[in-house]
Design an enzyme around this catalytic site. Structure first.
Site: not given
Ligand code: PGA
Length: 249
Positions: A8, A10, A92, A94, A162, A168, A210
């Site tokens: 991904n 982003k 996701h 985010e 996730e 992150g 991560s």
């Protein structure tokens, strides 16, 4: 089960030239890998990248929940299909942080499946409390996202676990393989409750906290993951390939 490793990207990299160069490096280095490899770049790069490799599939990072119309700035699943997207990330963390709800996610998943694009459904709790309430939190995310999907289509899903607290640069800490295993089993059980165990065993459940070359192997071998949804390290071809190779060992 055939593993799948998804990058991904982003909102990176900043130019088509850089995106093509990175994608070509990933395609070259992963050509002997037997599992599936997919990259989800920003929308403007999808059409160019998918022409560069037969091995590395291309997906999107989001889709709109309506078919077409006056939705300035949005992209529909039919548009994604027409430029060759095979996958699409939905839910996701985010995007959930920007207001995406389980109801919206369910609509997006239905449209994607109708257009023969495989949704990569992201679920995961933002914090771990001692009372294990994160389990029921993830269950609700799954139930609300997939209850309206015909059972026959569920086996095509990819679910990414996730843990938001392990994502992150500002992650609280890394998740342990045991924490991953617990959730992989729980997600599979929940999908079985919503369909049946045969279907649940076809769904690929990947780890989306991560992931780095150093911890990848443990999430596969001790964590029970069927692959990964990789953020930062998918922007570095050498690191991404090491993660892919850890699925082979
Ligand atoms: P990260 O992102 O690998 O950069 O931590 C993971 C994700 O957002 O899925």
């Amino acid at each position: 089960m055939k593993k799948i490793i998804i990058g991904n990207w982003k909102m990176n990299p900043t130019s088509l030239k850089e995106a093509e160069s990175l994608f070509k490096d990933i395609a070259k280095l992963s050509k002997n890998y037997k599992g599936d490899v997919a990259i989800c770049p920003p929308f403007p790069f999808i059409n160019n990248l998918r022409k560069l490799s037969k091995k590395v599939l291309v997906g999107a990072q989001n889709v709109h929940l309506e078919v077409e119309g006056a939705y300035t700035g949005e992209v529909s699943s039919k548009m994604l299909r027409s430029v060759g997207a095979t996958f699409c990330v939905v839910g996701h963390s985010e995007r959930r942080a920007m207001g995406e709800t389980n109801e919206m996610i369910s609509k997006k998943m239905n449209l994607l499946l109708k257009d023969k694009i495989t949704p990569i459904l992201c679920v995961g709790e933002s914090e771990r409390t001692l009372d294990h309430s994160y389990l029921s939190f993830v269950r609700v995310q799954l139930v609300e996202a997939i209850s309206n999907i015909p059972k026959s289509q569920l086996k095509n899903l990819v679910v990414a676990y996730e843990p938001v607290w392990a994502i992150g640069k500002n992650a609280l800490r890394e998740a342990t393989p045991e924490e991953c295993m617990e959730m992989v089993l729980y997600i599979r059980k929940t999908i079985a409750d919503l369909s049946d165990s045969k279907i649940a065993h076809c769904v690929r459940i990947v780890y989306g906290g991560s992931v780095h070359p150093e911890n990848a192997s443990s999430f596969i071998h001790a964590g029970g993951a069927d692959g990964f949804l990789v953020g930062r390290d998918s922007l570095n071809a050498k690191k991404f390939i090491k993660i892919i190779e850890s699925c082979n060992q």
